[in-house]
Design a protein around this motif. Structure first.
Motif, PDB file in Angstrom:
ATOM      1  N   ARG A   8      28.672  53.519  34.417  1.00  0.00           N
ATOM      2  CA  ARG A   8      28.011  53.029  35.716  1.00  0.00           C
ATOM      3  C   ARG A   8      29.079  53.008  36.852  1.00  0.00           C
ATOM      4  O   ARG A   8      28.833  53.447  38.115  1.00  0.00           O
ATOM      5  N   TYR A   9      30.149  52.692  36.512  1.00  0.00           N
ATOM      6  CA  TYR A   9      31.226  52.043  37.519  1.00  0.00           C
ATOM      7  C   TYR A   9      32.126  53.216  37.745  1.00  0.00           C
ATOM      8  O   TYR A   9      33.326  52.779  38.679  1.00  0.00           O
ATOM      9  N   LYS A  17      42.078  48.417  42.838  1.00  0.00           N
ATOM     10  CA  LYS A  17      41.637  48.808  41.363  1.00  0.00           C
ATOM     11  C   LYS A  17      40.762  47.744  40.915  1.00  0.00           C
ATOM     12  O   LYS A  17      41.220  46.415  41.139  1.00  0.00           O
ATOM     13  N   ILE A  18      39.917  47.994  40.031  1.00  0.00           N
ATOM     14  CA  ILE A  18      39.088  46.869  39.119  1.00  0.00           C
ATOM     15  C   ILE A  18      39.521  47.288  37.741  1.00  0.00           C
ATOM     16  O   ILE A  18      39.273  48.640  37.482  1.00  0.00           O
ATOM     17  N   LEU A  58      26.626  42.076  37.317  1.00  0.00           N
ATOM     18  CA  LEU A  58      27.873  42.940  37.587  1.00  0.00           C
ATOM     19  C   LEU A  58      27.564  43.725  38.887  1.00  0.00           C
ATOM     20  O   LEU A  58      28.714  43.706  39.875  1.00  0.00           O
ATOM     21  N   ASP A  59      26.595  44.272  39.099  1.00  0.00           N
ATOM     22  CA  ASP A  59      26.279  45.001  40.323  1.00  0.00           C
ATOM     23  C   ASP A  59      26.326  44.079  41.538  1.00  0.00           C
ATOM     24  O   ASP A  59      26.969  44.420  42.496  1.00  0.00           O
ATOM     25  N   ARG A  60      25.606  43.048  41.449  1.00  0.00           N
ATOM     26  CA  ARG A  60      25.733  41.886  42.716  1.00  0.00           C
ATOM     27  C   ARG A  60      27.290  41.721  42.725  1.00  0.00           C
ATOM     28  O   ARG A  60      27.646  41.317  44.012  1.00  0.00           O
ATOM     29  N   TYR A  61      27.958  41.279  41.702  1.00  0.00           N
ATOM     30  CA  TYR A  61      29.093  40.637  41.796  1.00  0.00           C
ATOM     31  C   TYR A  61      30.242  41.700  42.275  1.00  0.00           C
ATOM     32  O   TYR A  61      30.952  41.300  43.341  1.00  0.00           O
ATOM     33  N   LEU A  62      30.308  42.947  42.158  1.00  0.00           N
ATOM     34  CA  LEU A  62      30.955  43.915  42.508  1.00  0.00           C
ATOM     35  C   LEU A  62      30.795  44.510  43.896  1.00  0.00           C
ATOM     36  O   LEU A  62      31.438  44.566  44.675  1.00  0.00           O
ATOM     37  N   ILE A  63      29.369  44.527  44.290  1.00  0.00           N
ATOM     38  CA  ILE A  63      29.110  44.956  45.660  1.00  0.00           C
ATOM     39  C   ILE A  63      29.578  43.637  46.704  1.00  0.00           C
ATOM     40  O   ILE A  63      30.000  43.945  47.681  1.00  0.00           O
ATOM     41  N   PHE A  64      29.355  42.568  46.381  1.00  0.00           N
ATOM     42  CA  PHE A  64      29.676  41.321  47.103  1.00  0.00           C
ATOM     43  C   PHE A  64      31.180  41.378  47.234  1.00  0.00           C
ATOM     44  O   PHE A  64      31.357  41.063  48.214  1.00  0.00           O
ATOM     45  N   ARG A  74      43.012  42.405  45.560  1.00  0.00           N
ATOM     46  CA  ARG A  74      42.349  42.189  44.301  1.00  0.00           C
ATOM     47  C   ARG A  74      41.468  41.255  44.103  1.00  0.00           C
ATOM     48  O   ARG A  74      41.439  40.150  44.888  1.00  0.00           O
ATOM     49  N   THR A  75      40.650  41.413  42.949  1.00  0.00           N
ATOM     50  CA  THR A  75      39.631  40.221  42.730  1.00  0.00           C
ATOM     51  C   THR A  75      39.936  38.850  42.711  1.00  0.00           C
ATOM     52  O   THR A  75      39.413  37.804  43.126  1.00  0.00           O
TER      53      THR A  75
END
Length: 362
Positions: A8-9, A17-18, A58-64, A74-75
């Motif tokens: 997916r990602y 980078k993640i 994870l979708d919401r976290y990454l887009i935010f 970095r995160t």
């Protein structure tokens, strides 16, 4: 779950980078961890998450993160700078405090749907494949360093111990003649500013800087690596460099140099001493006049092929095993030959140490 997350990602464009990891079957989601010079433990975002809820979170976290982080942030640093920290992140991502969870999931799906394999695109496009040729004016390939076999695998031999100490800059040629070697359209594609070309057995580098052309040998004499066309070009502005302006140099008054991408030896492209190495007086490179003409070609003013090959031919300067040093020789001598490539013994071959009874007087 790991496979699903990877599929997916993959290829997601983010501020930096993640990285992620998956372990076990029941899922706790930790975010914002970081290694490196300033390590940080990840923080718990969600606990005991059922499998069907992991990807949406994870979708919401990454887009935010993608939408609110600074470039190259970095995160870990993003979460530290986020007002309210992990508590606020939970409210946004899990409790939908801002009412944007559905939009974030939709945005991630659009991002995932836009994925394409860049390498597959290149393999299907012969024009783009030409970018990966060794030379920009021919399909030929030339080996510039000898390949050796070690532990049943091939690798390039080590660097040559000796630099090329020839005075390439001051070499006197018997004659020079203009010759078209590269179409100017090469520099119009994708903003390219350099080219690696082959003439006879010699490799040359051509640079276009502010509309003007400069040509040099491709080999950096320091370690005899054929890489100068990949080097960064530096500029000293005209106001700080009077030599270029006073001697009629074609650089518009500015001084340019190319820096070898391997060990940062800097070679002047113009000025009063083109070809000089400003960071090592023992080194120099040959430079050649270059210009664009109305027929759409870049012309170089070069000596005869045989004469140029005699000085700069690849076959002369190619690094060979017998002249390359072994940087690990002294270490191997200390460890002993038995340490290199040794194999384990079967347990039956190992004898237990003999036991002795020692009497101790009290």
């Amino acid at each position: 779950m790991a496979i699903r997350a990877e599929e997916r990602y993959k290829s997601i464009r983010a501020p930096h980078k993640i990285k992620g990891g998956v372990s076990g079957c029941g899922y706790n989601i930790f975010v914002g961890g970081n290694g490196g010079a300033k390590p940080r433990h990840a923080e718990l975002l969600a606990k005991d998450v059922p499998p069907e809820e992991v990807i949406p979170i994870l979708d919401r976290y990454l887009i935010f993160y993608i939408r609110t982080a600074d470039r190259l942030q970095r995160t870990a640093r993003w979460l530290e700078s986020l007002p309210g920290g992990i508590t606020y992140l939970k409210e946004v991502v899990l409790e939908d405090k801002l009412g944007i969870c559905a939009d974030m999931e939709k945005q991630m799906q659009e991002l995932v749907d836009s994925y394409f394999c860049e390498w597959t695109e290149i393999l299907a496009d012969p024009v783009r494949q030409r970018v990966f040729r060794q030379f920009d004016n021919t399909d030929e390939d030339v080996e510039t360093v000898e390949v050796v076999v070690e532990r049943e695998q091939t690798r390039p031999t080590y660097w040559s111990q000796e630099s090329a100490s020839e005075d390439f800059r001051s070499h006197h040629w018997s004659q020079l003649a203009w010759e078209p070697l590269l179409e100017t359209k090469h520099f119009d594609a994708d903003g390219r500013s350099s080219a690696q070309i082959k003439r006879g057995d010699t490799q040359l580098a051509v640079f276009r800087v502010r509309g003007r052309y400069y040509a040099t040998q491709q080999m950096c004499p320091h370690k005899r690596a054929f890489v100068l066309s990949d080097g960064l070009v530096g500029e000293q502005a005209a106001a700080a460099n009077e030599n270029c302006a006073s001697n009629g140099d074609s650089g518009g008054g500015s001084k340019y140099w190319v820096s070898c991408p391997y060990h940062k030896r800097n070679f002047d492209l113009n000025g009063d001493m083109p070809g000089r190495c400003s960071s090592d007086d023992s080194l120099s490179i040959a430079t050649f006049a270059a210009e664009e003409r109305d027929d759409g070609w870049v012309y170089l003013n070069l000596p005869p092929v045989e004469e140029l090959d005699a000085l700069l031919g690849t076959s002369r300067w190619k690094t060979r095993k017998e002249e390359a040093g072994d940087p690990f020789q002294r270490l191997d001598q200390k460890l002993g030959k038995s340490q290199k490539g040794r194999k384990g013994r079967k347990p039956t071959d190992i004898q237990p140490p003999s036991l002795q009874t020692v009497s101790i007087g009290w």
